[in-house]
Write a protein that holds these residues in place. Sequence first.
Motif, PDB file in Angstrom:
ATOM      1  N   GLU A 174      -9.498  -0.848   2.845  1.00 38.63           N
ATOM      2  CA  GLU A 174      -8.126  -0.647   3.302  1.00 38.63           C
ATOM      3  C   GLU A 174      -7.332  -2.344   2.415  1.00 38.63           C
ATOM      4  O   GLU A 174      -5.913  -2.127   2.845  1.00 38.63           O
ATOM      5  CB  GLU A 174      -7.896  -0.988   5.263  1.00 38.63           C
ATOM      6  CG  GLU A 174      -8.680  -1.835   5.530  1.00 38.63           C
ATOM      7  CD  GLU A 174      -9.757  -1.373   5.767  1.00 38.63           C
ATOM      8  OE1 GLU A 174     -10.758  -1.236   5.222  1.00 38.63           O
ATOM      9  OE2 GLU A 174     -10.476  -2.221   7.083  1.00 38.63           O
ATOM     10  N   ASP A 175      -7.757  -2.632   1.740  1.00 33.52           N
ATOM     11  CA  ASP A 175      -7.057  -3.809   0.645  1.00 33.52           C
ATOM     12  C   ASP A 175      -6.580  -3.037  -0.821  1.00 33.52           C
ATOM     13  O   ASP A 175      -5.624  -3.661  -1.073  1.00 33.52           O
ATOM     14  CB  ASP A 175      -7.977  -5.268   0.034  1.00 33.52           C
ATOM     15  CG  ASP A 175      -8.447  -5.683   1.204  1.00 33.52           C
ATOM     16  OD1 ASP A 175      -9.941  -5.935   1.660  1.00 33.52           O
ATOM     17  OD2 ASP A 175      -7.429  -5.853   2.211  1.00 33.52           O
ATOM     18  N   THR A 176      -6.411  -1.856  -0.621  1.00 34.77           N
ATOM     19  CA  THR A 176      -5.627  -0.618  -1.579  1.00 34.77           C
ATOM     20  C   THR A 176      -4.181  -1.096  -1.413  1.00 34.77           C
ATOM     21  O   THR A 176      -3.574  -0.586  -0.289  1.00 34.77           O
ATOM     22  CB  THR A 176      -6.401   0.655  -1.657  1.00 34.77           C
ATOM     23  OG1 THR A 176      -7.698   0.697  -1.805  1.00 34.77           O
ATOM     24  CG2 THR A 176      -6.003   1.348  -2.300  1.00 34.77           C
ATOM     25  N   ALA A 177      -3.837  -1.637  -2.465  1.00 33.28           N
ATOM     26  CA  ALA A 177      -2.715  -1.501  -2.799  1.00 33.28           C
ATOM     27  C   ALA A 177      -2.173  -2.029  -4.347  1.00 33.28           C
ATOM     28  O   ALA A 177      -3.080  -3.213  -4.939  1.00 33.28           O
ATOM     29  CB  ALA A 177      -2.430  -2.572  -1.737  1.00 33.28           C
ATOM     30  N   VAL A 178      -0.859  -2.053  -4.821  1.00 40.49           N
ATOM     31  CA  VAL A 178      -0.505  -2.898  -5.369  1.00 40.49           C
ATOM     32  C   VAL A 178       0.157  -4.336  -5.203  1.00 40.49           C
ATOM     33  O   VAL A 178       0.706  -4.423  -4.214  1.00 40.49           O
ATOM     34  CB  VAL A 178       0.885  -2.391  -6.288  1.00 40.49           C
ATOM     35  CG1 VAL A 178       1.534  -3.033  -7.281  1.00 40.49           C
ATOM     36  CG2 VAL A 178       0.951  -0.822  -6.572  1.00 40.49           C
ATOM     37  N   ALA A 224       1.106  -1.235  -0.075  1.00 45.91           N
ATOM     38  CA  ALA A 224      -0.072   0.114   0.138  1.00 45.91           C
ATOM     39  C   ALA A 224       0.843   1.499  -0.357  1.00 45.91           C
ATOM     40  O   ALA A 224       2.005   1.403   0.615  1.00 45.91           O
ATOM     41  CB  ALA A 224      -0.744  -0.036   0.950  1.00 45.91           C
ATOM     42  N   PRO A 225       0.367   2.361  -0.533  1.00 45.48           N
ATOM     43  CA  PRO A 225       1.043   3.214  -0.717  1.00 45.48           C
ATOM     44  C   PRO A 225       2.126   4.401   0.973  1.00 45.48           C
ATOM     45  O   PRO A 225       0.926   3.658   2.015  1.00 45.48           O
ATOM     46  CB  PRO A 225      -0.068   4.469  -0.785  1.00 45.48           C
ATOM     47  CG  PRO A 225      -0.853   3.861  -2.016  1.00 45.48           C
ATOM     48  CD  PRO A 225      -1.119   2.454  -0.802  1.00 45.48           C
ATOM     49  N   GLY A 226       2.751   3.970   1.199  1.00 44.67           N
ATOM     50  CA  GLY A 226       3.169   4.318   2.239  1.00 44.67           C
ATOM     51  C   GLY A 226       3.727   3.423   2.922  1.00 44.67           C
ATOM     52  O   GLY A 226       4.511   4.282   4.101  1.00 44.67           O
ATOM     53  N   LYS A 227       3.573   2.227   2.703  1.00 47.33           N
ATOM     54  CA  LYS A 227       3.451   0.934   3.703  1.00 47.33           C
ATOM     55  C   LYS A 227       4.629   0.561   2.988  1.00 47.33           C
ATOM     56  O   LYS A 227       4.852   0.000   1.608  1.00 47.33           O
ATOM     57  CB  LYS A 227       2.635   0.234   3.509  1.00 47.33           C
ATOM     58  CG  LYS A 227       1.389   1.293   5.103  1.00 47.33           C
ATOM     59  CD  LYS A 227       0.034   0.570   4.860  1.00 47.33           C
ATOM     60  CE  LYS A 227      -0.753   1.279   5.863  1.00 47.33           C
ATOM     61  NZ  LYS A 227      -2.099   0.728   6.320  1.00 47.33           N
ATOM     62  N   GLN A 228       5.975  -0.731   3.586  1.00 45.93           N
ATOM     63  CA  GLN A 228       6.017  -2.079   3.591  1.00 45.93           C
ATOM     64  C   GLN A 228       5.207  -3.280   3.079  1.00 45.93           C
ATOM     65  O   GLN A 228       4.095  -3.149   2.892  1.00 45.93           O
ATOM     66  CB  GLN A 228       6.841  -2.438   4.636  1.00 45.93           C
ATOM     67  CG  GLN A 228       8.220  -1.881   4.887  1.00 45.93           C
ATOM     68  CD  GLN A 228       9.017  -1.946   5.911  1.00 45.93           C
ATOM     69  OE1 GLN A 228       8.482  -3.297   6.850  1.00 45.93           O
ATOM     70  NE2 GLN A 228      10.524  -1.687   6.143  1.00 45.93           N
ATOM     71  N   LYS A 253       5.336  -8.449 -12.298  1.00 46.96           N
ATOM     72  CA  LYS A 253       4.933  -6.727 -12.162  1.00 46.96           C
ATOM     73  C   LYS A 253       3.397  -6.740 -10.978  1.00 46.96           C
ATOM     74  O   LYS A 253       2.878  -7.732 -11.043  1.00 46.96           O
ATOM     75  CB  LYS A 253       5.228  -6.264 -13.081  1.00 46.96           C
ATOM     76  CG  LYS A 253       6.394  -6.565 -13.941  1.00 46.96           C
ATOM     77  CD  LYS A 253       5.448  -5.685 -15.178  1.00 46.96           C
ATOM     78  CE  LYS A 253       7.496  -5.584 -16.160  1.00 46.96           C
ATOM     79  NZ  LYS A 253       6.973  -5.202 -17.207  1.00 46.96           N
ATOM     80  N   GLY A 254       3.504  -5.893 -10.401  1.00 50.60           N
ATOM     81  CA  GLY A 254       2.269  -5.600  -9.993  1.00 50.60           C
ATOM     82  C   GLY A 254       1.051  -5.773 -10.301  1.00 50.60           C
ATOM     83  O   GLY A 254       0.655  -5.051 -11.552  1.00 50.60           O
ATOM     84  N   THR A 255       0.204  -5.543  -9.516  1.00 53.86           N
ATOM     85  CA  THR A 255      -1.109  -5.209 -10.661  1.00 53.86           C
ATOM     86  C   THR A 255      -2.012  -4.347  -9.287  1.00 53.86           C
ATOM     87  O   THR A 255      -1.838  -5.185  -7.801  1.00 53.86           O
ATOM     88  CB  THR A 255      -1.923  -6.227 -10.925  1.00 53.86           C
ATOM     89  OG1 THR A 255      -3.012  -6.326 -11.252  1.00 53.86           O
ATOM     90  CG2 THR A 255      -2.674  -7.653 -10.231  1.00 53.86           C
ATOM     91  N   LEU A 256      -2.335  -3.432 -10.115  1.00 54.88           N
ATOM     92  CA  LEU A 256      -3.270  -2.319  -8.753  1.00 54.88           C
ATOM     93  C   LEU A 256      -4.864  -2.778  -8.063  1.00 54.88           C
ATOM     94  O   LEU A 256      -5.298  -2.898  -9.647  1.00 54.88           O
ATOM     95  CB  LEU A 256      -2.802  -1.014  -9.114  1.00 54.88           C
ATOM     96  CG  LEU A 256      -3.288  -0.045  -8.514  1.00 54.88           C
ATOM     97  CD1 LEU A 256      -2.886   0.343  -6.879  1.00 54.88           C
ATOM     98  CD2 LEU A 256      -3.573   1.535  -9.705  1.00 54.88           C
ATOM     99  N   VAL A 257      -5.027  -2.699  -7.273  1.00 53.91           N
ATOM    100  CA  VAL A 257      -6.126  -2.940  -6.353  1.00 53.91           C
ATOM    101  C   VAL A 257      -6.793  -1.956  -5.898  1.00 53.91           C
ATOM    102  O   VAL A 257      -5.981  -1.452  -5.117  1.00 53.91           O
ATOM    103  CB  VAL A 257      -6.335  -4.428  -6.242  1.00 53.91           C
ATOM    104  CG1 VAL A 257      -7.489  -4.257  -4.935  1.00 53.91           C
ATOM    105  CG2 VAL A 257      -5.752  -5.502  -6.526  1.00 53.91           C
ATOM    106  N   THR A 258      -7.674  -1.030  -6.295  1.00 48.45           N
ATOM    107  CA  THR A 258      -8.498  -0.138  -5.741  1.00 48.45           C
ATOM    108  C   THR A 258      -9.328  -0.360  -5.318  1.00 48.45           C
ATOM    109  O   THR A 258     -10.066  -0.728  -5.850  1.00 48.45           O
ATOM    110  CB  THR A 258      -8.257   1.230  -6.432  1.00 48.45           C
ATOM    111  OG1 THR A 258      -6.860   1.348  -7.446  1.00 48.45           O
ATOM    112  CG2 THR A 258      -8.634   2.510  -5.834  1.00 48.45           C
TER     113      THR A 258
END
Length: 116
Positions: free
Chosen positions: A88-92, A40-44, A108-113
Amino acid sequence: VQLQASGGGLVQAGESLRLSCAASGSISIISVTGNWYRQAPGKQRELVASISFGGIRNYTDAVKGRFTISREYAKNTVYLQMNTLKPEDTAVYYCNAKTLGGGNYWGKGTLVTVSS
């Protein structure tokens, strides 16, 4: 070896998505531990779910009961079924495969929003 992740997208809270991780090259999902991570943005980056070559599944507490990891040998693919999605599941989301011989491969990542 290539891992191709797909299936991400924009959904509303409570909806579902299924992520796919298709493996190609000199790798078989029969003999690997397949993992899904997310960042997630800003997280590990964190491990979300894994399935061992023996079929043992593990999940992080935040997704237990909502996410299911599975695999389809014929398609050499690992899936992550995500139900009752939350913001809160929003992440790559990244798929990963670890072989018995010590190989460690990433897609490669896939984005979930997930919108509220």
